[in-house]
Design an enzyme around this catalytic site. Sequence first.
Site, short mmCIF file in Angstrom:
data_model
loop_
_atom_site.label_atom_id
_atom_site.label_comp_id
_atom_site.label_asym_id
_atom_site.label_seq_id
_atom_site.Cartn_x
_atom_site.Cartn_y
_atom_site.Cartn_z
N SER A 255 0.86 -1.20 0.00
CA SER A 255 0.00 0.00 0.00
C SER A 255 0.89 1.24 0.00
O SER A 255 2.03 1.17 0.48
CB SER A 255 -0.86 0.00 1.27
N TYR B 267 -2.01 -0.30 10.53
CA TYR B 267 -2.05 -0.74 9.13
C TYR B 267 -0.76 -0.33 8.42
O TYR B 267 -0.12 -1.14 7.74
CB TYR B 267 -3.27 -0.12 8.44
N1 NAP Z 1 -8.73 -1.01 -1.27
C1 NAP Z 1 -7.76 -0.15 -1.10
O1 NAP Z 1 -7.95 1.08 -1.10
C2 NAP Z 1 -6.33 -0.65 -0.93
C3 NAP Z 1 -5.28 0.27 -1.10
C4 NAP Z 1 -3.97 -0.16 -0.94
C5 NAP Z 1 -3.70 -1.49 -0.64
N2 NAP Z 1 -4.74 -2.35 -0.47
C6 NAP Z 1 -4.40 -3.75 -0.12
O2 NAP Z 1 -4.97 -4.61 -1.07
C7 NAP Z 1 -5.23 -5.88 -0.48
C8 NAP Z 1 -6.63 -6.33 -0.85
O3 NAP Z 1 -7.56 -5.39 -0.36
P1 NAP Z 1 -9.02 -5.16 -0.98
O4 NAP Z 1 -9.15 -3.71 -1.19
O5 NAP Z 1 -9.26 -6.08 -2.09
O6 NAP Z 1 -9.88 -5.53 0.33
P2 NAP Z 1 -11.19 -6.41 0.51
O7 NAP Z 1 -12.17 -6.17 -0.58
O8 NAP Z 1 -11.61 -6.18 1.93
O9 NAP Z 1 -10.64 -7.91 0.37
C9 NAP Z 1 -9.77 -8.47 1.32
C10 NAP Z 1 -9.60 -9.94 1.04
O10 NAP Z 1 -8.76 -10.50 2.05
C11 NAP Z 1 -9.42 -11.65 2.62
N3 NAP Z 1 -9.07 -11.78 4.03
C12 NAP Z 1 -9.13 -10.84 5.00
N4 NAP Z 1 -8.80 -11.37 6.19
C13 NAP Z 1 -8.50 -12.67 5.96
C14 NAP Z 1 -8.12 -13.75 6.79
N5 NAP Z 1 -7.96 -13.61 8.11
N6 NAP Z 1 -7.90 -14.96 6.22
C15 NAP Z 1 -8.07 -15.13 4.89
N7 NAP Z 1 -8.42 -14.14 4.05
C16 NAP Z 1 -8.66 -12.93 4.59
C17 NAP Z 1 -10.91 -11.39 2.42
O11 NAP Z 1 -11.69 -12.57 2.34
P3 NAP Z 1 -12.51 -13.19 3.58
O12 NAP Z 1 -13.14 -12.04 4.30
O13 NAP Z 1 -13.46 -14.13 2.94
O14 NAP Z 1 -11.50 -13.91 4.41
C18 NAP Z 1 -10.92 -10.71 1.05
O15 NAP Z 1 -10.92 -11.68 0.04
C19 NAP Z 1 -4.99 -5.70 1.02
O16 NAP Z 1 -3.74 -6.23 1.38
C20 NAP Z 1 -4.98 -4.19 1.21
O17 NAP Z 1 -4.15 -3.81 2.30
C21 NAP Z 1 -6.05 -1.97 -0.61
#
Ligand code: NAP
Length: 238
Positions: free
Chosen positions: A144, A157
Amino acid sequence: MANELDGKIAVVTGAARGIGRAIALELAGMGATTALLARDKSALQALAEEIAASGGRAAAFACDLTESAALERTTAEILSRYKRCDILVNNAGIGVMGKPLHQTSPTDWERTMKTNLRAPFLLLRAFAPSMIENGGGHIVNISSLAGKNPLPNGAVYASSKWGLNGMMISAAEELRAHNVRVSIVSPGSVATHFGGSGDDPRAARKIQPTDIARVVRMLVTQEPQCFISEVLVRPTTK
Ligand SMILES: NC(=O)c1ccc[n+]([C@@H]2O[C@H](COP(=O)([O-])OP(=O)(O)OC[C@H]3O[C@@H](n4cnc5c(N)ncnc54)[C@H](OP(=O)(O)O)[C@@H]3O)[C@@H](O)[C@H]2O)c1
């Protein structure tokens, strides 16, 4: 023309929704057999069926990545089924935001670190030996911009992502001689439900999950191959 990733095994964490789902679809579309990890079994199964319906190969592995024993069982199952792992995408992550560090609970700290930092470590431990044995591999980490900048009211975070970057940059040096590449993708705000955020009217102007998937596509097909790559992804509009 053969697909670029035919015969490759890709493990994608957090594939149930958001960025991980888009990455899994992209890699499966490139021919990789994709192991889908997250807690939400039915979402993973639906995605595996969607991939199969378009001619790809994928399987659901429901697992809570904060549970080290469950994670170990799942990685063993993947290796037993596929005999190898060529691409590991450490994407699953959580963000506990909205409080200054001195008001953040140790429970939230632990949960964040277990998901965002310990799980990528345990997954690397599980799969790097297979990559070394097979003459190479690629570990892609979705970090991130919070891993490069201060994030007030999101310090835990930010710490997890600064830690992820430091851990993976160091591991890249260890794995370089084994032809195992490490990539770090650091997006700004992406239009997902990350951190419990609901539908956001600005979502269309944010980075889309498919944009990140295309960055991952670029990294896994990159020529010349760099042993470590870092990509910052910022939206084109504010
Ligand atoms: N969205 C943003 O603005 C943003 C920006 C920068 C970086 N990121 C990074 O991108 C990555 C993906 O984020 P996203 O935006 O796609 O978020 P999201 O829509 O909340 O998806 C998160 C994913 O992680 C899984 N997950 C969470 N906790 C888990 C656990 N304990 N065990 C197994 N799986 C788990 C969730 O599935 P389940 O709930 O089914 O387990 C889901 O598939 C993250 O690392 C985040 O830090 C996001």
